[in-house]
Design a protein around this motif. Structure first.
Motif, PDB file in Angstrom:
ATOM      1  N   PHE A 169      -0.928  21.230   8.285  1.00  0.00           N
ATOM      2  CA  PHE A 169      -0.028  20.071   8.125  1.00  0.00           C
ATOM      3  C   PHE A 169       0.880  19.946   9.363  1.00  0.00           C
ATOM      4  O   PHE A 169       1.083  18.858   9.881  1.00  0.00           O
ATOM      5  N   ASP A 170       1.416  21.076   9.805  1.00  0.00           N
ATOM      6  CA  ASP A 170       2.343  21.041  10.948  1.00  0.00           C
ATOM      7  C   ASP A 170       1.635  20.576  12.216  1.00  0.00           C
ATOM      8  O   ASP A 170       2.191  19.812  13.005  1.00  0.00           O
ATOM      9  N   HIS A 184       6.279  34.749  -3.590  1.00  0.00           N
ATOM     10  CA  HIS A 184       5.932  33.322  -3.708  1.00  0.00           C
ATOM     11  C   HIS A 184       5.180  33.078  -5.020  1.00  0.00           C
ATOM     12  O   HIS A 184       5.411  32.077  -5.696  1.00  0.00           O
ATOM     13  N   PRO A 213       9.072  20.185  10.437  1.00  0.00           N
ATOM     14  CA  PRO A 213       7.792  20.612   9.870  1.00  0.00           C
ATOM     15  C   PRO A 213       6.974  19.407   9.398  1.00  0.00           C
ATOM     16  O   PRO A 213       7.529  18.374   9.041  1.00  0.00           O
ATOM     17  N   PRO A 247       6.406  17.786   4.694  1.00  0.00           N
ATOM     18  CA  PRO A 247       7.151  16.738   3.979  1.00  0.00           C
ATOM     19  C   PRO A 247       6.899  15.339   4.551  1.00  0.00           C
ATOM     20  O   PRO A 247       6.742  14.381   3.793  1.00  0.00           O
ATOM     21  N   GLU A 249       3.377  14.090   3.646  1.00  0.00           N
ATOM     22  CA  GLU A 249       3.372  13.680   2.234  1.00  0.00           C
ATOM     23  C   GLU A 249       4.015  12.291   2.077  1.00  0.00           C
ATOM     24  O   GLU A 249       3.502  11.439   1.359  1.00  0.00           O
TER      25      GLU A 249
END
Ligand code: KG4
Ligand code: ZN
Length: 341
Positions: free
Chosen positions: A166-167, A115, A178, A181, A184
């Motif tokens: 976030f999830d 990553h 998820p 996205p 956001e």
């Protein structure tokens, strides 16, 4: 040198052909994400079965798009950890079979390193040492990168990873999986300063993070908010409130990441910060970290969007660089689900 990269650490089945560690000839990714959505998170059993079903097609597709045959490959690179053990074993077993039958060298690649490396594929010429920041569904790690393969952990999350937070918040808001996205997206219509969420600051001088408290704060905010009676009536949060919660949550989480990342660059005297992992796809985060970097004379490097999420191009590219340094694996290679930096 043509490297075939294979990535199966979580729900994405990836295969990629990279030439001389720099030119991506193909980068095929298939995902079982839609089969996990109804469960609100990744179900390891489903991910494993999906890898077994599609890996053959994914590899064939990568070879076809690269316009090469299996015989043209010079090295096989495969993710061996960290990740879901069943998922990892599918990629590793496939890679070992190819290596054995084609008599090709094999190299196991650390998913966290790859990553970080995703921002360096291609023409990017970053000088070591630099700071790496991995932000994904499973990890939040600040890493001191001295050289290829010489990575030292500076700090990490003590509980939830950023992507995981976030999830979970998306779940509480009824936004599905998820979460990254969609949070956001709706945060764009919200006011990031409307609610004072704060991640837990670990004032122990470390570079560790904590994100589980803020997730609970979001939950309590929803339960006790003045909007609660209206929520009960409507049985759902109104759109504006959801956007304000998403924007305020996102800001609080990212502010702490920006602060510690910039601090670690300053204390280590490095001029570059390289960010990778699924959460690095977030455009708001890209903007605030790049701004903080330029205010502090730090060059902030993000991967191209298609290399932010799990993919095999980063595995092939890093595999090439490690191989050039003399690193090699043998057929005893196995999954290391808890592999660290
Ligand atoms: O790196 P990745 O594909 O898989 C792991 O190795 O975990 O990261 C997936 C994570 C998920 O938690 C997802 O919600 C998050 O990355 N993510 C985002 C965004 N896109 C994906 N988080 C914030 N903003 C995004 N745009
Ligand atoms: Zn990942």
């Amino acid at each position: 040198m043509l490297v075939l990269g294979i990535e199966t650490s979580c729900d994405e089945t990836g295969a990629s052909v990279v030439s001389d560690g720099a030119e991506i000839l193909s980068n095929t990714v298939a995902s079982s994400l839609e089969f996990h959505k109804r469960y609100g998170g990744i179900v390891p059993e489903i991910a494993t079965r999906y890898h077994v079903e599609v890996i053959n097609y994914v590899i064939k597709d990568a070879l076809k798009k690269a316009k090469i045959k299996l015989d043209d490959i010079d090295l096989i690179a495969v993710t061996y950890g960290p990740g879901l053990v069943g998922s990892l074993l599918v990629g590793i077993s496939f890679a070992k079979s190819l290596s054995y039958s084609l008599n090709l060298p094999l190299i196991g690649v650390n998913h966290l390193w790859s990553h970080i490396y995703s921002g360096l594929v291609g023409e990017r010429n970053i000088e070591f040492p630099f700071i790496g920041l991995v932000i994904s569904g499973g990890h939040t790690s600040l890493v001191f990168c001295e050289d290829i393969g010489k990575f030292k952990l500076l700090g990490q999350t003590k509980d939830d990873a950023v992507g995981e937070a976030f999830d979970k918040v998306a779940k509480v808001l009824g936004l599905g999986y998820p979460g990254g996205p969609v949070i956001e997206r709706i945060a764009q219509d919200g006011d990031p300063n409307s609610i004072g969420f704060k991640p837990t600051y670990l004032d122990d001088g470390s570079y560790d993070f904590s994100f589980s408290g803020i997730k609970t704060a979001v939950l309590y905010y929803i339960r006790t908010s003045p909007n609660t009676p209206r929520l009960r009536r409507k049985k759902s949060l109104n759109k504006r409130l959801k956007s304000d919660i998403a924007a305020s949550f996102q800001k609080a989480v990212f502010d702490s990441l920006v602060e510690k990342s910039i601090d670690s660059c300053k204390s280590k005297g490095t001029g570059s910060l390289v960010v990778g992992g699924g959460v690095s796809a977030n455009k708001y985060f890209r903007a605030i970290l790049t701004k903080a970097g330029s205010e502090n004379g730090i060059d902030v490097v993000f991967p191209p969007f298609e290399l932010s999420l799990d993919n095999a191009a980063m595995v092939a590219a890093l595999g090439y660089s490690l191989f050039k340094k003399g690193v090699k694996s043998d057929l005893n290679l196995t999954a290391e689900p808890n592999l660290g930096v």
